[in-house]
Scaffold this active site. Structure first.
Site, PDB file in Angstrom:
ATOM      1  N   GLU A 131       4.327 -69.535 -89.081  1.00  0.00           N
ATOM      2  CA  GLU A 131       2.949 -69.079 -88.894  1.00  0.00           C
ATOM      3  C   GLU A 131       2.833 -68.060 -87.768  1.00  0.00           C
ATOM      4  O   GLU A 131       1.793 -67.407 -87.617  1.00  0.00           O
ATOM      5  CB  GLU A 131       2.034 -70.275 -88.578  1.00  0.00           C
ATOM      6  N   LYS A 190       4.454 -69.066 -84.515  1.00  0.00           N
ATOM      7  CA  LYS A 190       4.469 -69.943 -83.325  1.00  0.00           C
ATOM      8  C   LYS A 190       5.194 -69.284 -82.163  1.00  0.00           C
ATOM      9  O   LYS A 190       4.786 -69.423 -81.016  1.00  0.00           O
ATOM     10  CB  LYS A 190       5.158 -71.283 -83.662  1.00  0.00           C
ATOM     11  N   GLY A 191       6.280 -68.558 -82.477  1.00  0.00           N
ATOM     12  CA  GLY A 191       7.068 -67.912 -81.419  1.00  0.00           C
ATOM     13  C   GLY A 191       6.225 -66.940 -80.622  1.00  0.00           C
ATOM     14  O   GLY A 191       6.203 -66.967 -79.390  1.00  0.00           O
ATOM     15  N   LYS A 192       5.471 -66.116 -81.325  1.00  0.00           N
ATOM     16  CA  LYS A 192       4.623 -65.143 -80.640  1.00  0.00           C
ATOM     17  C   LYS A 192       3.564 -65.857 -79.797  1.00  0.00           C
ATOM     18  O   LYS A 192       3.326 -65.501 -78.644  1.00  0.00           O
ATOM     19  CB  LYS A 192       3.945 -64.211 -81.655  1.00  0.00           C
ATOM     20  N   HIS A 224      12.046 -68.506 -84.675  1.00  0.00           N
ATOM     21  CA  HIS A 224      10.818 -68.063 -84.013  1.00  0.00           C
ATOM     22  C   HIS A 224      11.011 -66.642 -83.494  1.00  0.00           C
ATOM     23  O   HIS A 224      11.901 -66.388 -82.688  1.00  0.00           O
ATOM     24  CB  HIS A 224      10.457 -69.005 -82.853  1.00  0.00           C
ATOM     25  N   THR A 230      15.832 -67.571 -90.231  1.00  0.00           N
ATOM     26  CA  THR A 230      17.044 -68.379 -90.117  1.00  0.00           C
ATOM     27  C   THR A 230      17.987 -68.145 -91.286  1.00  0.00           C
ATOM     28  O   THR A 230      19.178 -67.920 -91.104  1.00  0.00           O
ATOM     29  CB  THR A 230      16.666 -69.870 -90.012  1.00  0.00           C
ATOM     30  N   THR A 231      17.454 -68.166 -92.502  1.00  0.00           N
ATOM     31  CA  THR A 231      18.346 -68.104 -93.662  1.00  0.00           C
ATOM     32  C   THR A 231      18.278 -66.773 -94.408  1.00  0.00           C
ATOM     33  O   THR A 231      19.056 -66.552 -95.339  1.00  0.00           O
ATOM     34  CB  THR A 231      17.999 -69.229 -94.671  1.00  0.00           C
ATOM     35  N   ARG A 269      10.359 -65.472 -98.412  1.00  0.00           N
ATOM     36  CA  ARG A 269       9.374 -66.552 -98.357  1.00  0.00           C
ATOM     37  C   ARG A 269       8.461 -66.478 -99.575  1.00  0.00           C
ATOM     38  O   ARG A 269       8.118 -65.384-100.021  1.00  0.00           O
ATOM     39  CB  ARG A 269       8.535 -66.437 -97.086  1.00  0.00           C
ATOM     40  N   GLY A 312      -4.191 -62.724 -84.402  1.00  0.00           N
ATOM     41  CA  GLY A 312      -3.059 -61.802 -84.339  1.00  0.00           C
ATOM     42  C   GLY A 312      -3.310 -60.619 -85.267  1.00  0.00           C
ATOM     43  O   GLY A 312      -3.652 -60.803 -86.438  1.00  0.00           O
TER      44      GLY A 312
HETATM   45  P1  GDP Z   1       7.389 -68.937 -86.377  1.00  0.00           P
HETATM   46  O1  GDP Z   1       8.554 -69.592 -87.042  1.00  0.00           O
HETATM   47  O2  GDP Z   1       6.120 -69.703 -86.562  1.00  0.00           O
HETATM   48  O3  GDP Z   1       7.636 -68.591 -84.937  1.00  0.00           O
HETATM   49  O4  GDP Z   1       7.164 -67.569 -87.146  1.00  0.00           O
HETATM   50  P2  GDP Z   1       8.309 -66.507 -87.590  1.00  0.00           P
HETATM   51  O5  GDP Z   1       8.764 -65.783 -86.385  1.00  0.00           O
HETATM   52  O6  GDP Z   1       9.318 -67.167 -88.440  1.00  0.00           O
HETATM   53  O7  GDP Z   1       7.481 -65.577 -88.547  1.00  0.00           O
HETATM   54  C1  GDP Z   1       6.345 -64.902 -88.115  1.00  0.00           C
HETATM   55  C2  GDP Z   1       6.580 -63.387 -88.263  1.00  0.00           C
HETATM   56  O8  GDP Z   1       5.341 -62.721 -88.154  1.00  0.00           O
HETATM   57  C3  GDP Z   1       7.459 -62.800 -87.183  1.00  0.00           C
HETATM   58  O9  GDP Z   1       8.164 -61.729 -87.734  1.00  0.00           O
HETATM   59  C4  GDP Z   1       6.451 -62.280 -86.153  1.00  0.00           C
HETATM   60  O10 GDP Z   1       6.943 -61.190 -85.371  1.00  0.00           O
HETATM   61  C5  GDP Z   1       5.333 -61.821 -87.047  1.00  0.00           C
HETATM   62  N1  GDP Z   1       3.980 -61.933 -86.490  1.00  0.00           N
HETATM   63  C6  GDP Z   1       3.455 -62.886 -85.682  1.00  0.00           C
HETATM   64  N2  GDP Z   1       2.136 -62.679 -85.507  1.00  0.00           N
HETATM   65  C7  GDP Z   1       1.826 -61.569 -86.217  1.00  0.00           C
HETATM   66  C8  GDP Z   1       0.598 -60.859 -86.473  1.00  0.00           C
HETATM   67  O11 GDP Z   1      -0.483 -61.209 -86.015  1.00  0.00           O
HETATM   68  N3  GDP Z   1       0.687 -59.755 -87.301  1.00  0.00           N
HETATM   69  C9  GDP Z   1       1.860 -59.346 -87.860  1.00  0.00           C
HETATM   70  N4  GDP Z   1       1.853 -58.286 -88.650  1.00  0.00           N
HETATM   71  N5  GDP Z   1       3.028 -60.011 -87.638  1.00  0.00           N
HETATM   72  C10 GDP Z   1       2.992 -61.083 -86.844  1.00  0.00           C
HETATM   73  P1  IMO Z   2       9.967 -72.455 -88.220  1.00  0.00           P
HETATM   74  O1  IMO Z   2      10.021 -73.249 -86.950  1.00  0.00           O
HETATM   75  C1  IMO Z   2       9.895 -72.596 -92.585  1.00  0.00           C
HETATM   76  C2  IMO Z   2      12.116 -75.860 -94.499  1.00  0.00           C
HETATM   77  C3  IMO Z   2      13.335 -75.505 -95.319  1.00  0.00           C
HETATM   78  C4  IMO Z   2      13.301 -76.603 -96.352  1.00  0.00           C
HETATM   79  C5  IMO Z   2      12.812 -77.816 -95.549  1.00  0.00           C
HETATM   80  C6  IMO Z   2      13.911 -78.740 -95.083  1.00  0.00           C
HETATM   81  O2  IMO Z   2      10.600 -71.118 -88.136  1.00  0.00           O
HETATM   82  O3  IMO Z   2       8.581 -72.430 -88.771  1.00  0.00           O
HETATM   83  P2  IMO Z   2      15.730 -78.557 -93.161  1.00  0.00           P
HETATM   84  O4  IMO Z   2      16.857 -77.589 -92.958  1.00  0.00           O
HETATM   85  O5  IMO Z   2      14.757 -78.599 -92.036  1.00  0.00           O
HETATM   86  O6  IMO Z   2      16.204 -79.930 -93.546  1.00  0.00           O
HETATM   87  O7  IMO Z   2      14.951 -78.000 -94.451  1.00  0.00           O
HETATM   88  O8  IMO Z   2      12.124 -77.279 -94.431  1.00  0.00           O
HETATM   89  N1  IMO Z   2      12.123 -75.356 -93.102  1.00  0.00           N
HETATM   90  C7  IMO Z   2      11.370 -74.335 -92.671  1.00  0.00           C
HETATM   91  N2  IMO Z   2      10.527 -73.528 -93.328  1.00  0.00           N
HETATM   92  N3  IMO Z   2      10.041 -72.463 -91.254  1.00  0.00           N
HETATM   93  C8  IMO Z   2      10.857 -73.296 -90.566  1.00  0.00           C
HETATM   94  O9  IMO Z   2      10.922 -73.298 -89.218  1.00  0.00           O
HETATM   95  C9  IMO Z   2      11.613 -74.262 -91.283  1.00  0.00           C
HETATM   96  N4  IMO Z   2      12.510 -75.207 -90.932  1.00  0.00           N
HETATM   97  C10 IMO Z   2      12.807 -75.877 -92.057  1.00  0.00           C
HETATM   98  O10 IMO Z   2      13.209 -74.224 -95.889  1.00  0.00           O
HETATM   99  O11 IMO Z   2      12.327 -76.319 -97.316  1.00  0.00           O
HETATM  100 MG    MG Z   3      10.034 -69.193 -88.415  1.00  0.00          MG
END
Ligand code: GDP
Ligand code: IMO
Ligand code: MG
Length: 427
Positions: free
Chosen positions: A14, A16-18, A41, A299-300, A304, A412
């Site tokens: 969603e 979360k990292g940002k 993240h 990660t992988t 999505r 965002g």
């Molecule tokens: P997390 O796993 O929840 O930390 O999220 P991820 O990093 O896996 O995926 C979120 C993606 O969206 C990343 O590439 C971020 O840089 C990007 N991102 C976060 N907030 C925004 C936003 O408001 N707008 C856009 N365009 N990208 C964003």
């Molecule tokens: P962040 O923190 C999205 C998903 C996998 C799989 C299920 C189980 O970046 O949001 P696992 O390896 O945890 O046993 O896999 O959970 N999954 C995620 N999907 N973001 C993640 O992390 C995920 N971590 C695991 O794709 O469906």
């Molecule tokens: Mg992520």
């Protein structure tokens, strides 16, 4: 505001990292409380992009102490390579603390994860293959290896023996694999011990003392609410508790200390891996969301699955986490659609249902009931305040807030730190 939790309100990714990084400048500790390097993240600082898997996103804020709590599962090789990767880029990681009670992802846990998925065939979960599920299974079965075990060779050997006793039977007799040698695993794990030792601490004590001293502690969730082992779309979930309660057990901090729970909510929906997803799109809109949103797993590297915003899920996240507010991310990605459908309820076997059904069968049958909101075409990436947004974008945000059951305190409009609109003093 001593302790706050920040977690995913959907199926992960969603943003979360940002969000954590944004808060990192104003908090003293950022703590991962569950999951492991299945997380990905992304944090964008200026022209630098960081992908963090195991380390808390607060590691990029110099004043902040990053903590890996007892509820996390730690792959030592991933930990060390993530640390050295950051060091090479000039990030100081010396403050990191790792709970001695955190469980270790061993090489055999990774093997079991991959082999099990292969044998599940069509019924597979689509895990990240990082050994997460088997490591938590060992923890619950009381045959897990903990970080502290790296510092007692005799105990470590006994525990690896106990864990491999059954696993080698399964690997050789059921899965037709070679047995894994105890000595080889012990040797590999002991090889990490000295490198990790400087970080190992009694994190429960540290965090509780910090809270007594009025320090601000932020708990950063991995994954998301719908991937929670108890509250998610079981069995298509991860093996830990990303929901708010997980922060208490995964860090050893009592619920009375937590005063704020922020849900990170994408302006549309994505999911990686298998499992039900009512608003999933299989058409050009889904393709466009994936392309514009850059929806590819950190990660992988998997694409999505993408779909429209689902308010039923957002309401559910508000309820099971006791959310105080939302950070709505990636609103900019929706720019350019003339109309934007939003799922307000489900139709299940001919009946309209307002709340997430507890029954897996019902959820698999859920069809989205859409309300269509007018879109906007203006570029919103440089918007600094709510009033800078076009009227239709403002209305979209207000509608989501109304449907989701908690106020939206930030929006965002791009991946960068400054591409954020603060509404109700988010920071
Ligand atoms: P997390 O796993 O929840 O930390 O999220 P991820 O990093 O896996 O995926 C979120 C993606 O969206 C990343 O590439 C971020 O840089 C990007 N991102 C976060 N907030 C925004 C936003 O408001 N707008 C856009 N365009 N990208 C964003
Ligand atoms: P962040 O923190 C999205 C998903 C996998 C799989 C299920 C189980 O970046 O949001 P696992 O390896 O945890 O046993 O896999 O959970 N999954 C995620 N999907 N973001 C993640 O992390 C995920 N971590 C695991 O794709 O469906
Ligand atoms: Mg992520």
């Amino acid at each position: 505001m001593p302790a706050l939790v920040l977690l995913g309100a959907q199926w992960g990714d969603e943003g979360k990292g940002k969000a954590t990084d944004l808060l990192g400048g104003s908090v003293d500790y950022v703590v991962r409380y569950q999951g492991g390097n299945n997380a990905g993240h992304t944090v964008v600082v200026g022209d630098q992009k960081y992908a963090l898997h195991l380390l808390p996103s607060g590691i990029l804020s110099p004043g902040c102490t990053p903590v890996i709590g007892n509820g996390v599962v730690v792959d030592p090789s991933v930990l060390l390579s993530e640390l050295s990767g950051l060091n090479e880029r000039g990030v100081d990681t010396s403050k990191l603390l790792i709970s001695g009670n955190a469980h270790i992802i061993t090489p055999y846990n990774v093997t079991v994860d991959k082999v099990t998925e292969r044998f599940l065939g069509k019924r597979k979960i689509g895990t990240t293959g990082r050994g997460i599920g088997p490591t938590y299974a060992d923890k619950i079965n009381r045959v897990g290896i903990r970080v502290q075990d790296l510092y007692d060779e005799s105990i470590l050997t006994q525990k690896v023996e106990a864990a491999l006793d059954v696993k080698n039977q399964v690997l050789t007799k059921l899965y037709n694999r070679r047995a894994i040698a105890v000595e080889q695993v012990v040797e590999e794990l002991l090889g990490y011990a000295a490198k990790i030792e400087p970080y190992v601490a009694d994190t429960v004590l540290v965090l509780n003392q910090a809270l007594e001293d009025d320090k601000v502690v932020l708990f950063e969730g991995g994954q998301g609410t719908l991937l929670d082992i108890d509250h998610g779309t079981y069995p298509f979930v991860t093996s830990s508790n990303p929901t708010a309660g997980g922060a208490c057990t995964g860090a050893g901090v009592g619920p009375t200390k937590i005063s704020r729970v922020i849900g990170i909510l994408k302006a549309y929906t994505t999911r990686v891996g298998a499992g039900p997803f009512p608003t999933e799109l299989f058409d050009e809109d889904g393709e466009a969301l994936r392309r514009i949103g850059g929806e590819r797993g950190v990660t992988t590297g998997r694409d999505r699955r993408c779909g429209w915003f689902d308010a039923v899920i957002a309401r559910y996240a508000t309820r099971v986490n006791g959310l105080t507010d939302f950070f709505l991310t990636k609103l900019d990605v929706l720019t350019g659609w003339e109309e934007i459908p939003v799922c307000v309820a489900y139709e299940i076997d001919g009946k309209r249902v307002e709340e997430l059904p507890y029954s897996q069968t019902d959820f698999h049958h859920a069809k989205p009931v859409y309300e269509t909101l007018p879109g906007w075409s203006e570029d919103i990436t440089s918007a600094k305040s709510f009033s800078d947004l076009p009227k239709n974008a403002q209305d979209y945000v207000k509608a989501l807030e109304e449907m989701s059951g908690a106020p939206i305190s930030a929006i965002g409009v791009g991946p960068g730190r400054d591409e954020t609109i603060e509404i109700n003093s988010f920071l």
